[in-house]
Design a protein around this motif. Structure first.
Motif, PDB file in Angstrom:
ATOM      1  N   PHE A 190       0.832  -1.201   0.000  1.00  0.00           N
ATOM      2  CA  PHE A 190       0.000   0.000   0.000  1.00  0.00           C
ATOM      3  C   PHE A 190       0.868   1.253   0.000  1.00  0.00           C
ATOM      4  CE2 PHE A 190      -3.001   2.948   2.384  1.00  0.00           C
ATOM      5  CZ  PHE A 190      -3.750   3.232   1.261  1.00  0.00           C
ATOM      6  N   CYS A 191       1.957   1.210   0.762  1.00  0.00           N
ATOM      7  CA  CYS A 191       2.890   2.332   0.782  1.00  0.00           C
ATOM      8  C   CYS A 191       3.456   2.579  -0.615  1.00  0.00           C
ATOM      9  CB  CYS A 191       4.015   2.058   1.774  1.00  0.00           C
ATOM     10  SG  CYS A 191       5.208   3.413   1.927  1.00  0.00           S
ATOM     11  N   ASN A 192       3.827   1.513  -1.307  1.00  0.00           N
ATOM     12  CA  ASN A 192       4.350   1.656  -2.672  1.00  0.00           C
ATOM     13  C   ASN A 192       3.306   2.224  -3.623  1.00  0.00           C
ATOM     14  OD1 ASN A 192       6.846   0.653  -1.932  1.00  0.00           O
ATOM     15  ND2 ASN A 192       6.335  -1.466  -2.452  1.00  0.00           N
ATOM     16  N   GLU A 193       2.051   1.822  -3.436  1.00  0.00           N
ATOM     17  CA  GLU A 193       0.975   2.362  -4.274  1.00  0.00           C
ATOM     18  C   GLU A 193       0.800   3.863  -4.043  1.00  0.00           C
ATOM     19  OE1 GLU A 193      -2.535   0.090  -3.524  1.00  0.00           O
ATOM     20  OE2 GLU A 193      -1.643  -1.798  -4.217  1.00  0.00           O
ATOM     21  N   LEU A 194       0.884   4.278  -2.783  1.00  0.00           N
ATOM     22  CA  LEU A 194       0.778   5.705  -2.488  1.00  0.00           C
ATOM     23  C   LEU A 194       1.939   6.481  -3.105  1.00  0.00           C
ATOM     24  CD1 LEU A 194      -0.298   5.654   1.276  1.00  0.00           C
ATOM     25  CD2 LEU A 194      -1.723   6.235  -0.690  1.00  0.00           C
ATOM     26  N   MET A 195       3.125   5.883  -3.090  1.00  0.00           N
ATOM     27  CA  MET A 195       4.296   6.553  -3.642  1.00  0.00           C
ATOM     28  C   MET A 195       4.238   6.639  -5.165  1.00  0.00           C
ATOM     29  SD  MET A 195       7.253   5.090  -1.087  1.00  0.00           S
ATOM     30  CE  MET A 195       8.594   5.837  -2.018  1.00  0.00           C
ATOM     31  N   GLN A 196       3.408   5.798  -5.786  1.00  0.00           N
ATOM     32  CA  GLN A 196       3.183   5.945  -7.221  1.00  0.00           C
ATOM     33  C   GLN A 196       2.407   7.233  -7.507  1.00  0.00           C
ATOM     34  OE1 GLN A 196       4.363   3.917  -9.760  1.00  0.00           O
ATOM     35  NE2 GLN A 196       5.532   3.005  -8.091  1.00  0.00           N
ATOM     36  N   ILE A 197       1.581   7.646  -6.560  1.00  0.00           N
ATOM     37  CA  ILE A 197       0.849   8.909  -6.687  1.00  0.00           C
ATOM     38  C   ILE A 197       1.812  10.074  -6.465  1.00  0.00           C
ATOM     39  CG2 ILE A 197      -1.031  10.318  -5.740  1.00  0.00           C
ATOM     40  CD1 ILE A 197      -2.345   7.686  -4.817  1.00  0.00           C
ATOM     41  N   SER A 198       2.596   9.985  -5.381  1.00  0.00           N
ATOM     42  CA  SER A 198       3.594  11.011  -5.072  1.00  0.00           C
ATOM     43  C   SER A 198       4.626  10.417  -4.125  1.00  0.00           C
ATOM     44  CB  SER A 198       2.939  12.233  -4.425  1.00  0.00           C
ATOM     45  OG  SER A 198       3.930  13.120  -3.920  1.00  0.00           O
ATOM     46  N   GLN A 199       5.897  10.716  -4.374  1.00  0.00           N
ATOM     47  CA  GLN A 199       6.963  10.259  -3.486  1.00  0.00           C
ATOM     48  C   GLN A 199       6.825  10.862  -2.094  1.00  0.00           C
ATOM     49  OE1 GLN A 199       9.643   7.997  -4.041  1.00  0.00           O
ATOM     50  NE2 GLN A 199       8.319   7.485  -5.772  1.00  0.00           N
ATOM     51  N   ASP A 200       6.072  11.963  -1.988  1.00  0.00           N
ATOM     52  CA  ASP A 200       5.885  12.612  -0.682  1.00  0.00           C
ATOM     53  C   ASP A 200       5.213  11.682   0.328  1.00  0.00           C
ATOM     54  OD1 ASP A 200       7.007  14.849  -1.790  1.00  0.00           O
ATOM     55  OD2 ASP A 200       5.110  15.876  -2.140  1.00  0.00           O
ATOM     56  N   TYR A 201       4.398  10.741  -0.159  1.00  0.00           N
ATOM     57  CA  TYR A 201       3.725   9.806   0.748  1.00  0.00           C
ATOM     58  C   TYR A 201       4.721   8.874   1.450  1.00  0.00           C
ATOM     59  CZ  TYR A 201      -1.024  10.874  -0.885  1.00  0.00           C
ATOM     60  OH  TYR A 201      -2.221  11.491  -1.162  1.00  0.00           O
TER      61      TYR A 201
END
Length: 301
Positions: free
Chosen positions: A98-109
């Motif tokens: 899930f963390c990797n999926e969020l980082m696909q949206i923005s590295q800020d996550y």
């Protein structure tokens, strides 16, 4: 705190949900927990009690407002110094996927998740106002999870995204105090000012007067950020501007004067030192075709 938001304490150290799980615990007579690790990220928010968290071989006595991030495969355990006291905390688990999926949206996550692995700094302390803001976002998520309102799933997703991004932003700001941000902002503004006025006479005194700060402070900022003096930076930027002008087929004499050099000899020495060739050799390397008498370019035959 609303009672329905409390979670009964569970001993499992694995996730049942694919993406995240969040708990609010308020226990008495809870014994210390054995040393363990897990395959997901754990955010731990300490609210009250008398405990320490042992992480990666170090004991951290906790005070209200402490936030701990424990990355995957890092061993840790709780030490409860006063089991008779109420022990309150939030626990937020987030899977690596899930963390990797969020980082696909923005590295800020994923800023803090990546940072903790490199720095091995696990504990961050929030002041009262910042911690209250953080708790508000956690309460909003818990309240939505326990509700049955229209749009519940969509709202939960928004709350989770907001919480994760807020954690990254707030921890980034803890690591980069406002004074550092203001210094960097001043540096950026000075760089922008210099780039807009390269064709003019620029001195350290002129720049300092324009920004109402000490010239020694400005010199220190530039040395810290670039390892250069302001004079060296201005010179390099002017030479780069000359190169751009020559590359666009401007006459060398016009180019060096347009870019803020007062005389050819000092310009020539600086150019030769920076690039290892003369301005004429640089211009010839572009081999601009001459125009024919009719104004059209020659064929080059």
């Amino acid at each position: 705190m609303k009672e329905p938001l409390h979670s009964p304490f569970v001993n499992r150290q694995y996730m049942q949900s694919r993406d995240f799980e969040i708990f609010y615990y308020n226990d008495c007579n809870l014994k210390s927990v054995s040393n363990h690790s897990h395959s997901y990220y754990e955010f731990y928010f300490f609210l009250g009690g008398s405990v320490s968290m042992h992480v990666d071989g170090v004991d951290y006595p906790l005070t209200k407002g402490d936030v701990i991030l424990i990355p995957p495969n890092v061993r840790h355990h709780l030490i409860n110094h006063a089991p008779s006291l109420p022990y309150q905390r939030f626990i937020f688990w987030i899977s690596r996927n899930f963390c990797n999926e969020l980082m696909q949206i923005s590295q800020d996550y994923g800023y803090v998740m990546q940072q903790v692995i490199v720095s091995r700094r696990y504990v961050y302390h929030y002041d009262v106002l910042s911690f209250n803001t953080l708790q508000g976002k956690i309460y909003a998520l818990l309240d939505e999870i326990h509700s049955n309102r229209f749009g519940r799933s969509a709202r939960i997703s928004l709350c989770v995204h907001d919480l994760v991004l807020h954690l990254n932003r707030s921890i980034y700001e803890i690591e980069h105090p406002r004074q550092e941000q203001e210094v960097f902002s001043l540096y950026e503004n000075i760089v922008s000012f210099i780039d807009r006025h390269l064709e003019q006479n620029l001195s350290l005194d002129d720049i300092a007067n324009n920004f109402f700060v000490s010239k020694y402070h400005i010199a220190h900022i530039f040395k810290d950020h670039l390892g250069l003096s302001i004079h060296q930076y201005i010179l390099k930027r002017r030479l780069a501007m000359v190169c751009d002008s020559i590359a666009s087929n401007m006459n060398i004499s016009d180019a060096y004067q347009r870019c803020g050099f007062n005389d050819y000899s000092s310009f020539f020495r600086a150019f030769k030192k920076e690039y290892g060739i003369s301005p004429k050799e640089y211009k010839e390397s572009y081999a601009f075709p001459k125009e024919s008498p009719s104004g059209t370019q020659g064929t080059g035959r």
